[in-house]
Motif scaffolding. Sequence first.
Motif, PDB file in Angstrom:
ATOM      1  N   LYS A   1       0.823  -1.205   0.000  1.00  0.00           N
ATOM      2  CA  LYS A   1       0.000   0.000   0.000  1.00  0.00           C
ATOM      3  C   LYS A   1       0.863   1.264   0.000  1.00  0.00           C
ATOM      4  CE  LYS A   1      -4.066  -1.938   2.313  1.00  0.00           C
ATOM      5  NZ  LYS A   1      -4.949  -1.851   3.498  1.00  0.00           N
ATOM      6  N   VAL A   2       0.348   2.295  -0.640  1.00  0.00           N
ATOM      7  CA  VAL A   2       1.018   3.583  -0.711  1.00  0.00           C
ATOM      8  C   VAL A   2      -0.037   4.675  -0.495  1.00  0.00           C
ATOM      9  CG1 VAL A   2       2.854   2.820  -2.263  1.00  0.00           C
ATOM     10  CG2 VAL A   2       0.698   3.654  -3.224  1.00  0.00           C
ATOM     11  N   ALA A   3       0.427   5.912  -0.383  1.00  0.00           N
ATOM     12  CA  ALA A   3      -0.471   7.062  -0.325  1.00  0.00           C
ATOM     13  C   ALA A   3      -0.338   7.825  -1.640  1.00  0.00           C
ATOM     14  CB  ALA A   3      -0.121   7.972   0.850  1.00  0.00           C
ATOM     15  N   VAL A   4      -1.453   8.216  -2.216  1.00  0.00           N
ATOM     16  CA  VAL A   4      -1.448   8.916  -3.501  1.00  0.00           C
ATOM     17  C   VAL A   4      -2.116  10.277  -3.331  1.00  0.00           C
ATOM     18  CG1 VAL A   4      -2.083   8.830  -5.932  1.00  0.00           C
ATOM     19  CG2 VAL A   4      -1.602   6.692  -4.703  1.00  0.00           C
ATOM     20  N   LYS A   5      -1.346  11.338  -3.533  1.00  0.00           N
ATOM     21  CA  LYS A   5      -1.900  12.692  -3.491  1.00  0.00           C
ATOM     22  C   LYS A   5      -2.343  13.063  -4.896  1.00  0.00           C
ATOM     23  CE  LYS A   5      -0.935  17.410  -1.895  1.00  0.00           C
ATOM     24  NZ  LYS A   5       0.036  18.274  -1.175  1.00  0.00           N
ATOM     25  N   VAL A   6      -3.635  13.311  -5.054  1.00  0.00           N
ATOM     26  CA  VAL A   6      -4.209  13.608  -6.358  1.00  0.00           C
ATOM     27  C   VAL A   6      -4.562  15.091  -6.409  1.00  0.00           C
ATOM     28  CG1 VAL A   6      -5.963  12.966  -8.047  1.00  0.00           C
ATOM     29  CG2 VAL A   6      -5.189  11.285  -6.353  1.00  0.00           C
TER      30      VAL A   6
ATOM     31  N   LEU B 231       8.935  10.527  -1.221  1.00  0.00           N
ATOM     32  CA  LEU B 231       8.228  10.587  -2.498  1.00  0.00           C
ATOM     33  C   LEU B 231       8.747   9.468  -3.391  1.00  0.00           C
ATOM     34  CD1 LEU B 231       6.287  12.119  -4.428  1.00  0.00           C
ATOM     35  CD2 LEU B 231       8.267  13.453  -5.170  1.00  0.00           C
ATOM     36  N   LEU B 232       7.838   8.663  -3.930  1.00  0.00           N
ATOM     37  CA  LEU B 232       8.230   7.488  -4.703  1.00  0.00           C
ATOM     38  C   LEU B 232       8.073   7.670  -6.206  1.00  0.00           C
ATOM     39  CD1 LEU B 232       6.514   4.756  -2.480  1.00  0.00           C
ATOM     40  CD2 LEU B 232       8.878   5.569  -2.373  1.00  0.00           C
ATOM     41  N   ASP B 233       6.993   8.286  -6.612  1.00  0.00           N
ATOM     42  CA  ASP B 233       6.692   8.344  -8.042  1.00  0.00           C
ATOM     43  C   ASP B 233       5.854   9.588  -8.339  1.00  0.00           C
ATOM     44  OD1 ASP B 233       6.583   7.624 -10.683  1.00  0.00           O
ATOM     45  OD2 ASP B 233       5.633   5.677 -10.367  1.00  0.00           O
ATOM     46  N   ILE B 234       5.954  10.070  -9.560  1.00  0.00           N
ATOM     47  CA  ILE B 234       5.156  11.201 -10.032  1.00  0.00           C
ATOM     48  C   ILE B 234       4.510  10.808 -11.352  1.00  0.00           C
ATOM     49  CG2 ILE B 234       5.169  13.611 -10.766  1.00  0.00           C
ATOM     50  CD1 ILE B 234       7.616  14.083  -9.057  1.00  0.00           C
TER      51      ILE B 234
ATOM     52  N   LEU C  86       1.120  12.394  -6.901  1.00  0.00           N
ATOM     53  CA  LEU C  86       2.343  12.208  -6.135  1.00  0.00           C
ATOM     54  C   LEU C  86       2.171  10.945  -5.298  1.00  0.00           C
ATOM     55  CD1 LEU C  86       2.911  15.882  -4.882  1.00  0.00           C
ATOM     56  CD2 LEU C  86       4.084  14.747  -6.769  1.00  0.00           C
ATOM     57  N   VAL C  87       2.985   9.934  -5.571  1.00  0.00           N
ATOM     58  CA  VAL C  87       2.906   8.656  -4.862  1.00  0.00           C
ATOM     59  C   VAL C  87       3.937   8.657  -3.740  1.00  0.00           C
ATOM     60  CG1 VAL C  87       3.026   6.144  -5.063  1.00  0.00           C
ATOM     61  CG2 VAL C  87       2.174   7.519  -6.985  1.00  0.00           C
ATOM     62  N   MET C  88       3.485   8.442  -2.514  1.00  0.00           N
ATOM     63  CA  MET C  88       4.363   8.505  -1.352  1.00  0.00           C
ATOM     64  C   MET C  88       4.183   7.268  -0.476  1.00  0.00           C
ATOM     65  SD  MET C  88       3.599  12.504  -0.475  1.00  0.00           S
ATOM     66  CE  MET C  88       1.872  12.283  -0.853  1.00  0.00           C
ATOM     67  N   GLU C  89       5.123   7.075   0.435  1.00  0.00           N
ATOM     68  CA  GLU C  89       4.987   5.976   1.379  1.00  0.00           C
ATOM     69  C   GLU C  89       3.775   6.232   2.279  1.00  0.00           C
ATOM     70  OE1 GLU C  89       7.806   5.750   4.661  1.00  0.00           O
ATOM     71  OE2 GLU C  89       8.631   7.685   4.072  1.00  0.00           O
ATOM     72  N   LEU C  90       3.128   5.156   2.685  1.00  0.00           N
ATOM     73  CA  LEU C  90       1.942   5.260   3.531  1.00  0.00           C
ATOM     74  C   LEU C  90       2.352   5.204   4.998  1.00  0.00           C
ATOM     75  CD1 LEU C  90      -1.210   5.285   3.489  1.00  0.00           C
ATOM     76  CD2 LEU C  90      -1.090   2.808   3.754  1.00  0.00           C
ATOM     77  N   CYS C  91       1.768   6.071   5.810  1.00  0.00           N
ATOM     78  CA  CYS C  91       2.042   6.093   7.245  1.00  0.00           C
ATOM     79  C   CYS C  91       0.848   5.487   7.978  1.00  0.00           C
ATOM     80  CB  CYS C  91       2.302   7.519   7.730  1.00  0.00           C
ATOM     81  SG  CYS C  91       3.728   8.301   6.951  1.00  0.00           S
ATOM     82  N   PRO C  92       0.955   4.240   8.420  1.00  0.00           N
ATOM     83  CA  PRO C  92      -0.200   3.543   8.992  1.00  0.00           C
ATOM     84  C   PRO C  92      -0.603   4.036  10.366  1.00  0.00           C
ATOM     85  CG  PRO C  92       1.749   2.165   9.149  1.00  0.00           C
ATOM     86  CD  PRO C  92       2.144   3.363   8.338  1.00  0.00           C
ATOM     87  N   GLY C  93       0.256   4.815  11.034  1.00  0.00           N
ATOM     88  CA  GLY C  93      -0.086   5.270  12.383  1.00  0.00           C
ATOM     89  C   GLY C  93      -1.100   6.390  12.422  1.00  0.00           C
ATOM     90  N   GLY C  94      -1.448   6.943  11.258  1.00  0.00           N
ATOM     91  CA  GLY C  94      -2.454   7.993  11.213  1.00  0.00           C
ATOM     92  C   GLY C  94      -1.907   9.360  11.566  1.00  0.00           C
ATOM     93  N   ASN C  95      -2.810  10.254  11.867  1.00  0.00           N
ATOM     94  CA  ASN C  95      -2.480  11.651  12.104  1.00  0.00           C
ATOM     95  C   ASN C  95      -2.182  11.896  13.582  1.00  0.00           C
ATOM     96  OD1 ASN C  95      -3.106  14.621  12.579  1.00  0.00           O
ATOM     97  ND2 ASN C  95      -3.360  14.510  10.359  1.00  0.00           N
TER      98      ASN C  95
END
Length: 508
Positions: free
Chosen positions: A79-84, A118-121, A130-139
């Motif tokens: 899993k990753v985080a994607v900023k759209v 940052l992993l991918d654009i 912007l594809v980034m690593e996912l932080c599972p611990g939340g905010n």
Amino acid sequence: MLDAGTDMGTDRRVFGMKAKAPVATKNIHPSSLSNGPPADILRNFYHTKRVGNYLVGRKLGEGSFAKVREGLHATTGVKVAVKVIDKRKAKKDSYVTKNLRREGQIQQMIRHPHITQLLDILETENSYYLVMELCPGGNLMNHIYEKKRLDEREAQKYVRQLVMAVEHLHRAGVVHRDLKIENLLLDEQDNIKLIDFGLSNCAGILGYSDPFSTQCGSPAYAAPEILSRKKYGHKVDVWSIGVNMYTMLTGTLPFTVEPFSLKALHQRMVDKDMNPLPPSISSAAVNLLKRLLEPDPDKRPNIHQVMTDSWLRLANPHMRVPYLNGIHIEEINHTVLLHMTEKMGYKHSEVLSAVLTNKACHTLAVYFLLNNKMKRLSKEYRVVLRSQHLHVYPSAVPKLVPVYPPVSKGPTKEKEQRTGHLKAVTGGFKDVYSGRGGCIRSSSMKCWRSTPRTSLHNPIIVKPQLKKQPPTSDWSSSSDSSGSPPSSEEPDSPQHRSKFPFMGIGQI
């Protein structure tokens, strides 16, 4: 159209390789990378669309022009985080349109354990990804909200990590300009990860003239010189660190006005009219807060002076050691490197170039995710061995090969107890997030026995004949690798707004 600068190759299944694992993952055999994500992982991941090699799913957060969504990297199953960023909405704001790609440029300049990678654009006609690593611990804000306020020891840890991240940014010439609790996430090890460089700027390096005069950010965290429309420098981040520290220790903001007014808020800052602190906070913490929340930027310490403060230095005497922006070639995980070149079709120079220069592309994403996957499996492997009371060789674990003892009439009961038995299987794992796989090796075992008719995705571990003891851990207690999704509670919820009033991303 997809940006030609991004690596948009088709999905490649991952196959086994023969290579010696590096020290960091020596307990995990390369066969751990042998299988791509099981079909049910891709099938069961909720998503609304696919962009390149990523499945884009549910919303994790939202800003004025962008949404952050949970994604799944189809090649590795991680899993990753994607900023759209919606380019159509961004066109309505000239500042956003002008600086649309600056966030990606800045994040490729920095690399730090307390800053999201940052992993991918990727780019299409209407969106910028912007594809980034996912932080599972939340905010971190949700964490503070649940606990009302953090105890000083925990706050000290988070402030120290934030200071280290900001010092790294300032050394690279970058000013974040939007340091707030909502932009601090927690990884699976409960460490800070700084996100959102949409308002960041970098003097000189990116060629922007007069970068530090824009009035931007969240008023509750913005320094007085920003609110008064004066030109400013790196010390605006130092002020924001002070606001974050106060929020961690008290669960509230240091300067509040009712009804809200920028002029009244600025006046309270200038007058040093800070809300009262709990009496339980140490004098060292109070002294640091007063230094950070100094309204005069000339008297306010810079980030390097902050790092010498006793409240931070006592916790970690080695925190002043600088962290390099790039990865040294000796840090390369050669198991992953060989796997990508021999089994996935990447060129050796292509992988090295992407990793050493921190260039956001699919090649970097594959390397980063596979490297983290091996680290996670290595950690879970050691946890399992401790729970099974087994001893591990210091060398890499090989594939299990059945060793048949000499033919005899059968071992005696005494010999059986002395040699012990171990049943295990090698190969893949059932779920890329559960980590239930890998090989087990014990120096106390005299022979290996393979388990017939077992699935490679369902390894069986049988304890040796030892005295019965309550298990120290079990599979159910293993942490989720790629990360359980953050709390469903949105940062913009009304109950948060009452404690953390802020304005959205963009100009004030």
